[in-house]
Design a protein around this motif. Structure first.
Motif, PDB file in Angstrom:
ATOM      1  N   ALA A  35       0.819  -1.205   0.000  1.00  0.00           N
ATOM      2  CA  ALA A  35       0.000   0.000   0.000  1.00  0.00           C
ATOM      3  C   ALA A  35       0.857   1.262   0.000  1.00  0.00           C
ATOM      4  N   ARG A  36       2.090   1.174   0.517  1.00  0.00           N
ATOM      5  CA  ARG A  36       2.973   2.340   0.546  1.00  0.00           C
ATOM      6  C   ARG A  36       3.581   2.620  -0.818  1.00  0.00           C
ATOM      7  N   LEU A  37       3.552   1.652  -1.713  1.00  0.00           N
ATOM      8  CA  LEU A  37       4.140   1.821  -3.033  1.00  0.00           C
ATOM      9  C   LEU A  37       3.135   2.444  -4.004  1.00  0.00           C
ATOM     10  N   PRO A  38       3.598   3.339  -4.870  1.00  0.00           N
ATOM     11  CA  PRO A  38       2.706   3.944  -5.867  1.00  0.00           C
ATOM     12  C   PRO A  38       2.495   3.007  -7.065  1.00  0.00           C
ATOM     13  N   VAL A  39       1.694   1.989  -6.879  1.00  0.00           N
ATOM     14  CA  VAL A  39       1.434   1.032  -7.946  1.00  0.00           C
ATOM     15  C   VAL A  39      -0.065   0.953  -8.204  1.00  0.00           C
ATOM     16  N   LYS A  40      -0.404   0.633  -9.451  1.00  0.00           N
ATOM     17  CA  LYS A  40      -1.805   0.576  -9.867  1.00  0.00           C
ATOM     18  C   LYS A  40      -2.365  -0.837  -9.877  1.00  0.00           C
ATOM     19  N   SER A  41      -1.511  -1.833  -9.709  1.00  0.00           N
ATOM     20  CA  SER A  41      -1.976  -3.217  -9.739  1.00  0.00           C
ATOM     21  C   SER A  41      -1.078  -4.077  -8.872  1.00  0.00           C
ATOM     22  N   ASN A  42      -1.513  -5.291  -8.610  1.00  0.00           N
ATOM     23  CA  ASN A  42      -0.743  -6.229  -7.799  1.00  0.00           C
ATOM     24  C   ASN A  42       0.540  -6.639  -8.527  1.00  0.00           C
ATOM     25  N   LEU A  43       1.642  -6.687  -7.777  1.00  0.00           N
ATOM     26  CA  LEU A  43       2.941  -6.992  -8.381  1.00  0.00           C
ATOM     27  C   LEU A  43       3.342  -8.463  -8.236  1.00  0.00           C
ATOM     28  N   LYS A  44       2.419  -9.296  -7.782  1.00  0.00           N
ATOM     29  CA  LYS A  44       2.769 -10.691  -7.490  1.00  0.00           C
ATOM     30  C   LYS A  44       3.348 -11.398  -8.713  1.00  0.00           C
ATOM     31  N   LEU A  45       2.711 -11.236  -9.866  1.00  0.00           N
ATOM     32  CA  LEU A  45       3.189 -11.907 -11.073  1.00  0.00           C
ATOM     33  C   LEU A  45       4.547 -11.362 -11.503  1.00  0.00           C
ATOM     34  N   ILE A  46       4.747 -10.059 -11.297  1.00  0.00           N
ATOM     35  CA  ILE A  46       6.029  -9.444 -11.666  1.00  0.00           C
ATOM     36  C   ILE A  46       7.138  -9.918 -10.736  1.00  0.00           C
ATOM     37  N   TYR A  47       6.822 -10.071  -9.446  1.00  0.00           N
ATOM     38  CA  TYR A  47       7.800 -10.657  -8.525  1.00  0.00           C
ATOM     39  C   TYR A  47       8.163 -12.073  -8.963  1.00  0.00           C
ATOM     40  N   THR A  48       7.165 -12.857  -9.309  1.00  0.00           N
ATOM     41  CA  THR A  48       7.403 -14.237  -9.725  1.00  0.00           C
ATOM     42  C   THR A  48       8.281 -14.292 -10.960  1.00  0.00           C
ATOM     43  N   SER A  49       7.956 -13.459 -11.946  1.00  0.00           N
ATOM     44  CA  SER A  49       8.740 -13.423 -13.177  1.00  0.00           C
ATOM     45  C   SER A  49      10.178 -12.985 -12.902  1.00  0.00           C
ATOM     46  N   SER A  50      10.346 -11.993 -12.044  1.00  0.00           N
ATOM     47  CA  SER A  50      11.693 -11.510 -11.727  1.00  0.00           C
ATOM     48  C   SER A  50      12.513 -12.566 -10.986  1.00  0.00           C
ATOM     49  N   LEU A  51      11.867 -13.279 -10.081  1.00  0.00           N
ATOM     50  CA  LEU A  51      12.566 -14.357  -9.373  1.00  0.00           C
ATOM     51  C   LEU A  51      13.006 -15.448 -10.342  1.00  0.00           C
ATOM     52  N   LEU A  97       6.099  -4.041 -15.298  1.00  0.00           N
ATOM     53  CA  LEU A  97       6.432  -3.293 -14.082  1.00  0.00           C
ATOM     54  C   LEU A  97       6.217  -1.797 -14.275  1.00  0.00           C
ATOM     55  N   VAL A  98       6.749  -1.260 -15.371  1.00  0.00           N
ATOM     56  CA  VAL A  98       6.608   0.174 -15.624  1.00  0.00           C
ATOM     57  C   VAL A  98       5.136   0.546 -15.763  1.00  0.00           C
ATOM     58  N   ALA A  99       4.350  -0.314 -16.427  1.00  0.00           N
ATOM     59  CA  ALA A  99       2.918  -0.047 -16.584  1.00  0.00           C
ATOM     60  C   ALA A  99       2.176  -0.092 -15.254  1.00  0.00           C
ATOM     61  N   SER A 100       2.726  -0.802 -14.276  1.00  0.00           N
ATOM     62  CA  SER A 100       2.068  -0.942 -12.971  1.00  0.00           C
ATOM     63  C   SER A 100       2.370   0.204 -12.021  1.00  0.00           C
ATOM     64  N   ILE A 101       3.387   1.001 -12.330  1.00  0.00           N
ATOM     65  CA  ILE A 101       3.778   2.099 -11.444  1.00  0.00           C
ATOM     66  C   ILE A 101       2.896   3.316 -11.716  1.00  0.00           C
ATOM     67  N   ASP A 102       2.403   3.915 -10.664  1.00  0.00           N
ATOM     68  CA  ASP A 102       1.555   5.101 -10.773  1.00  0.00           C
ATOM     69  C   ASP A 102       2.445   6.330 -10.941  1.00  0.00           C
ATOM     70  N   GLY A 103       2.616   6.762 -12.186  1.00  0.00           N
ATOM     71  CA  GLY A 103       3.513   7.870 -12.478  1.00  0.00           C
ATOM     72  C   GLY A 103       3.092   9.178 -11.843  1.00  0.00           C
TER      73      GLY A 103
END
Length: 265
Positions: A9-25, A129-135
């Motif tokens: 919730a502290r991060l400026p993101v527009k969607s859940n990053l779970k899939l991006i974390y998985t892909s990055s791992l 990831l970039v699309a998920s960040i609230d610019g």
């Protein structure tokens, strides 16, 4: 709300990053596999002296520099730190840059398929990831707190210089009919593809656009880490291959890197 949700919730993101974390791992696992295989079966994966001199030291850099950079960025983001979220795209860009060079210079084998998968996954994960960040939120937090004009100008200037350097070297080689070494040509091809990202990101940050704030720190991070990685590469290369140690190269790269290090810090 559990601790993980509070951090997110502290991060400026527009969607859940779970899939991006998985892909990055998964990317980190594949980097480890590719690098260890490159060191263990170096003469098979890199069948020429030129490839050995270029990629065996780079496999070491991937393990001790690239992997910690990507994992560290993800960990900081998971802890709810904005700096980790903005470093993360830069870390993925480093992976993309590295393995584009491998693809352009490498020979067709099982390892090249792994390198291709890493490039494709890095592109997908980076875009997601970039699309998920609230610019909009990132811009609100950073406006007035970062040197937009200085950082944007340096990024745009460096990107332009790298792009023009590629054009000049290729034109010179064609005019003089002198062949370019395969690893050097691979590096030039990668610079040709990636340098425009520095230019675009720098211009957007100079203009104080939302995407400029989202991408600016990551691009400076990528540039700084590439210079640091190259310095380490030049230092360890003589211990792993027959290449000589050239102190002037290290000094020149360090001085060039200061252009990125200072605004990055």
């Amino acid at each position: 709300m559990n601790p993980n949700q509070e951090r997110s919730a502290r991060l400026p993101v527009k969607s859940n990053l779970k899939l991006i974390y998985t892909s990055s791992l998964l990317i980190t696992i594949l980097i480890a596999i590719a690098s260890i295989a490159g060191l263990q079966y170096s003469t098979i994966i890199y069948p020429t002296d030129e490839l050995l001199r270029s990629f065996v030291p780079n496999d070491v850099v991937n393990i001790f520099i690239v992997l910690p950079i990507l994992l560290g960025s993800m960990w900081l983001a998971w802890r709810g730190k904005l700096i980790g979220l903005l470093f993360w795209p830069g870390a993925l860009l480093i992976v993309l840059y590295n393995y584009l060079v491998y693809i352009f210079a490498g020979r067709l084998n099982v390892a090249s398929l792994l390198h291709l998968i890493l490039v494709m996954m890095s592109v997908y994960t980076l875009i997601a990831l970039v699309a998920s960040i609230d610019g909009k939120v990132v811009k609100q937090r950073l406006t007035g707190a970062v040197p937009e004009r200085l950082s944007g100008g340096i990024l745009a200037g460096l990107g332009t210089l790298f792009f023009l350097r590629v054009i000049a070297l290729i034109v010179s080689a064609l005019t003089n009919q002198t062949p370019i070494a395969e690893t050097e040509l691979a590096l030039l091809s990668t610079d040709f593809l990636t340098a425009p990202a520095w230019v675009i990101g720098g211009v957007l940050l100079w203009q104080r656009k939302e995407l400029g704030y989202v991408a600016g720190l990551g691009l400076l991070f990528q540039a700084s880490m590439l210079f640091i990685g190259l310095i380490i590469f030049l230092i360890i290369q003589p211990f792993l291959t027959t290449a000589p140690f050239v102190l002037t190269d290290v000094v020149v790269i360090f001085i060039m890197g200061l252009i990125c290090f200072i605004p990055f810090m």
